[in-house]
Design a protein around this motif. Sequence first.
Motif: not given
Length: 195
Positions: A29-33, A53-55
Amino acid sequence: DIFSQINHKYAIEYRDELIASYLKKMEVENLFDIGPDNCTLLLKSKGLGLKVSGIDVANKAIDISDKFNLNVIQLSIHDLVNYKDLGQFYKDYNIPIDNSKTNAISCLNIIHGNWEDVKLKRNLLDFIFHNADEVVITCYENELREIVKNYDIKSYSRLHHYNDIKVSKKYATLLQYGTSFNKKTRVIEKVFSKF
């Protein structure tokens, strides 16, 4: 030359489309890249309904994120690993993501290779495996074995076009420039892995 740049762009877009489809299939459900660069993985994943989301430290990634509301924060890996909990990161940056849902973290073209700061690499891997239900990384075979051992990974899979194709290090490098897979390749060195 211009053709290599065009092929590279399309190869990355195809890779990211493949990964996004895989994450959707796994009910992430959530992707942090970490290091989204041109944000194609985030764009493809958001298009499939994932919260993203990501950094990144690059202004280009932040500009793309702002344009498409991708929640990419300009932050270094040094600063990221100070967070032990991804949920706290979301709170601190007012990112509207429910961390109790199924989370994936992607870290492509960052982990593999020799790092001058080995402790930072270890801290990054600790952060990733502490916070993710699913992980998508690029790494070399020897790094994969070490990760499986260090993080007591019970199962993983290689993500690529066809189930029966093995990719050599040289061939994987060529793939970044749009070369197609074929059945003549034999050895795995660089892989997309899901843990």
